[in-house]
Design an enzyme around this catalytic site. Structure first.
Site, PDB file in Angstrom:
ATOM      1  N   HIS A  30       0.843  -1.194   0.000  1.00  0.00           N
ATOM      2  CA  HIS A  30       0.000   0.000   0.000  1.00  0.00           C
ATOM      3  C   HIS A  30       0.882   1.249   0.000  1.00  0.00           C
ATOM      4  O   HIS A  30       1.960   1.272   0.603  1.00  0.00           O
ATOM      5  CB  HIS A  30      -0.936   0.012   1.210  1.00  0.00           C
ATOM      6  CG  HIS A  30      -2.176  -0.799   1.001  1.00  0.00           C
ATOM      7  ND1 HIS A  30      -2.912  -1.331   2.036  1.00  0.00           N
ATOM      8  CD2 HIS A  30      -2.828  -1.172  -0.146  1.00  0.00           C
ATOM      9  CE1 HIS A  30      -3.957  -1.984   1.546  1.00  0.00           C
ATOM     10  NE2 HIS A  30      -3.923  -1.913   0.230  1.00  0.00           N
ATOM     11  N   ASP A  71       1.001   4.150   1.410  1.00  0.00           N
ATOM     12  CA  ASP A  71       1.493   4.843   2.610  1.00  0.00           C
ATOM     13  C   ASP A  71       2.656   4.119   3.278  1.00  0.00           C
ATOM     14  O   ASP A  71       3.226   4.617   4.253  1.00  0.00           O
ATOM     15  CB  ASP A  71       0.352   5.073   3.618  1.00  0.00           C
ATOM     16  CG  ASP A  71      -0.332   3.798   4.066  1.00  0.00           C
ATOM     17  OD1 ASP A  71      -0.529   2.906   3.225  1.00  0.00           O
ATOM     18  OD2 ASP A  71      -0.687   3.693   5.254  1.00  0.00           O
ATOM     19  N   HIS A  72       3.030   2.973   2.718  1.00  0.00           N
ATOM     20  CA  HIS A  72       4.168   2.229   3.251  1.00  0.00           C
ATOM     21  C   HIS A  72       5.340   2.149   2.273  1.00  0.00           C
ATOM     22  O   HIS A  72       6.424   1.711   2.670  1.00  0.00           O
ATOM     23  CB  HIS A  72       3.735   0.813   3.642  1.00  0.00           C
ATOM     24  CG  HIS A  72       2.752   0.777   4.768  1.00  0.00           C
ATOM     25  ND1 HIS A  72       3.084   0.381   6.044  1.00  0.00           N
ATOM     26  CD2 HIS A  72       1.434   1.104   4.816  1.00  0.00           C
ATOM     27  CE1 HIS A  72       2.017   0.461   6.832  1.00  0.00           C
ATOM     28  NE2 HIS A  72       1.002   0.901   6.101  1.00  0.00           N
ATOM     29  N   ASP A 118       0.064  -3.535   8.664  1.00  0.00           N
ATOM     30  CA  ASP A 118      -1.370  -3.370   8.897  1.00  0.00           C
ATOM     31  C   ASP A 118      -2.028  -4.739   9.069  1.00  0.00           C
ATOM     32  O   ASP A 118      -1.756  -5.672   8.313  1.00  0.00           O
ATOM     33  CB  ASP A 118      -2.013  -2.642   7.715  1.00  0.00           C
ATOM     34  CG  ASP A 118      -1.488  -1.224   7.554  1.00  0.00           C
ATOM     35  OD1 ASP A 118      -0.602  -0.828   8.324  1.00  0.00           O
ATOM     36  OD2 ASP A 118      -1.972  -0.522   6.642  1.00  0.00           O
ATOM     37  N   HIS A 173       0.321   3.888  13.274  1.00  0.00           N
ATOM     38  CA  HIS A 173      -0.709   3.863  12.226  1.00  0.00           C
ATOM     39  C   HIS A 173      -2.029   4.412  12.783  1.00  0.00           C
ATOM     40  O   HIS A 173      -3.081   3.781  12.731  1.00  0.00           O
ATOM     41  CB  HIS A 173      -0.891   2.439  11.684  1.00  0.00           C
ATOM     42  CG  HIS A 173      -1.438   2.391  10.290  1.00  0.00           C
ATOM     43  ND1 HIS A 173      -2.790   2.380  10.024  1.00  0.00           N
ATOM     44  CD2 HIS A 173      -0.825   2.359   9.086  1.00  0.00           C
ATOM     45  CE1 HIS A 173      -2.979   2.330   8.715  1.00  0.00           C
ATOM     46  NE2 HIS A 173      -1.791   2.321   8.118  1.00  0.00           N
TER      47      HIS A 173
END
Length: 307
Positions: free
Chosen positions: A65, A67-68, A213, A271
């Site tokens: 993803h 955001d990582h 996550d 997170h």
């Protein structure tokens, strides 16, 4: 070992939290820093720390993803500019697809690196790294896409050598001290010096678990078992368990439950959804501490010594 959070937000950057990136500083142990995830603007966050990019020798990506991973191409390029003439290679671990993502970005942007990237794409659980001092294990978490958690295990180290006792017993300081430290029995001047009489108990290595996550899962408990430090996502407050499950995330209470079940010493939450600012962050802390007392909600650039 020390841990420092470069980004603690969820999904996208906010005014108070950058996207995900965590630095595991192992300067005393191996003169290296390992980076876990590399969200957008991670290299800019590094400028606000004492971290030197050339010290980052391994990057572990939890999942693909944005955001990582969106900070990876920029960081990898800047590492070439900011490093010395003798640049060190970098090992990059992550799900299948991370190699294509990085190489495509570098190719399209015309970027040339002054060092080699060794790609290690992961498609199953197991041990992914081992040397004389550390092991790294990974396993699959429960997110909306393929996602990994990492367990970093420091091997036990030989205890302290009692140099004063050796001198008092008649062994002069010198190379023979080193042999005893290595576990060798030494004979000198008619005397025998056994290492077990002059070396203290082994120093127990630290265990650090950093998860990507995930919904609450038994895999997280296994990865975090008896860890000195667990980094677990807590995107939502305790009352939002249905929302968390629908989006592949965890609540504060669920993260704390994992820490408690695994017998973790210290829990750091990350997170965090952008909805939680000001006093609401205190609510997250209280919810988690009600289950696992030794818990803290991390913030950008927060740093602490492990153990």
């Amino acid at each position: 070992m020390e841990i420092q959070f470069l980004g603690t937000g969820a999904g996208q950057p906010s005014k108070s939290r950058n996207t995900q990136a965590i630095a595991l500083k192992m300067l005393d142990e191996r003169n290296e820093i390992w980076l876990f995830d590399c969200g957008e603007a991670s290299q800019h966050q590094i400028l606000n720390t004492a971290i030197k990019p050339r010290k980052i020798t391994k990057i572990f990506i939890t999942h693909l993803h944005g955001d990582h991973i969106f900070g990876l191409p920029g960081f990898l390029s800047s590492r070439s500019f900011q490093s010395s003439d003798e640049q060190t290679d970098l090992d990059l671990y992550g799900p299948v697809g991370i190699k294509e993502f990085v190489l495509t970005g570098l190719r399209i942007s015309g970027s040339r690196l002054g060092y080699r990237i060794n790609f290690h794409e992961i498609d199953s659980a197991g041990k992914i790294f081992e040397d004389d001092s550390f092991e790294v294990y990974t396993d699959l978490l429960d997110h909306t896409i393929f996602c990994l958690g990492y367990r970093v295990v420091e091997k036990n180290r030989v205890g302290e050598l009692d140099a004063n006792a050796l001198k008092e017993a008649g062994l002069p300081f010198g190379p023979l001290f080193g042999k005893i430290k290595k576990g060798e029995v030494v004979a000198y001047d008619g005397k025998t010096f056994d290492p077990k009489d002059y070396i203290g108990a082994d120093k127990v290595g630290k265990i650090v678990t950093i998860l990507g996550d995930t919904r609450k899962t038994k895999t997280a408990v296994r990865l975090a078992w008896q860890a000195d430090l667990l980094v677990h996502e807590a995107t939502y407050e305790a009352s939002e368990s249905k929302m968390a499950r629908a989006h592949g995330h965890s609540t504060t209470k669920q993260a704390a439950d994992v820490a408690k079940e695994a017998g973790v010493n210290r829990l750091l939450l990350t997170h965090i959804s952008a909805r939680y600012v000001g006093p609401l962050v205190g609510q997250l802390v209280r919810e988690a501490q009600a289950v696992h007392a030794n818990t803290f909600v991390s913030k950008d650039l927060y740093e602490e010594k492990i153990g």
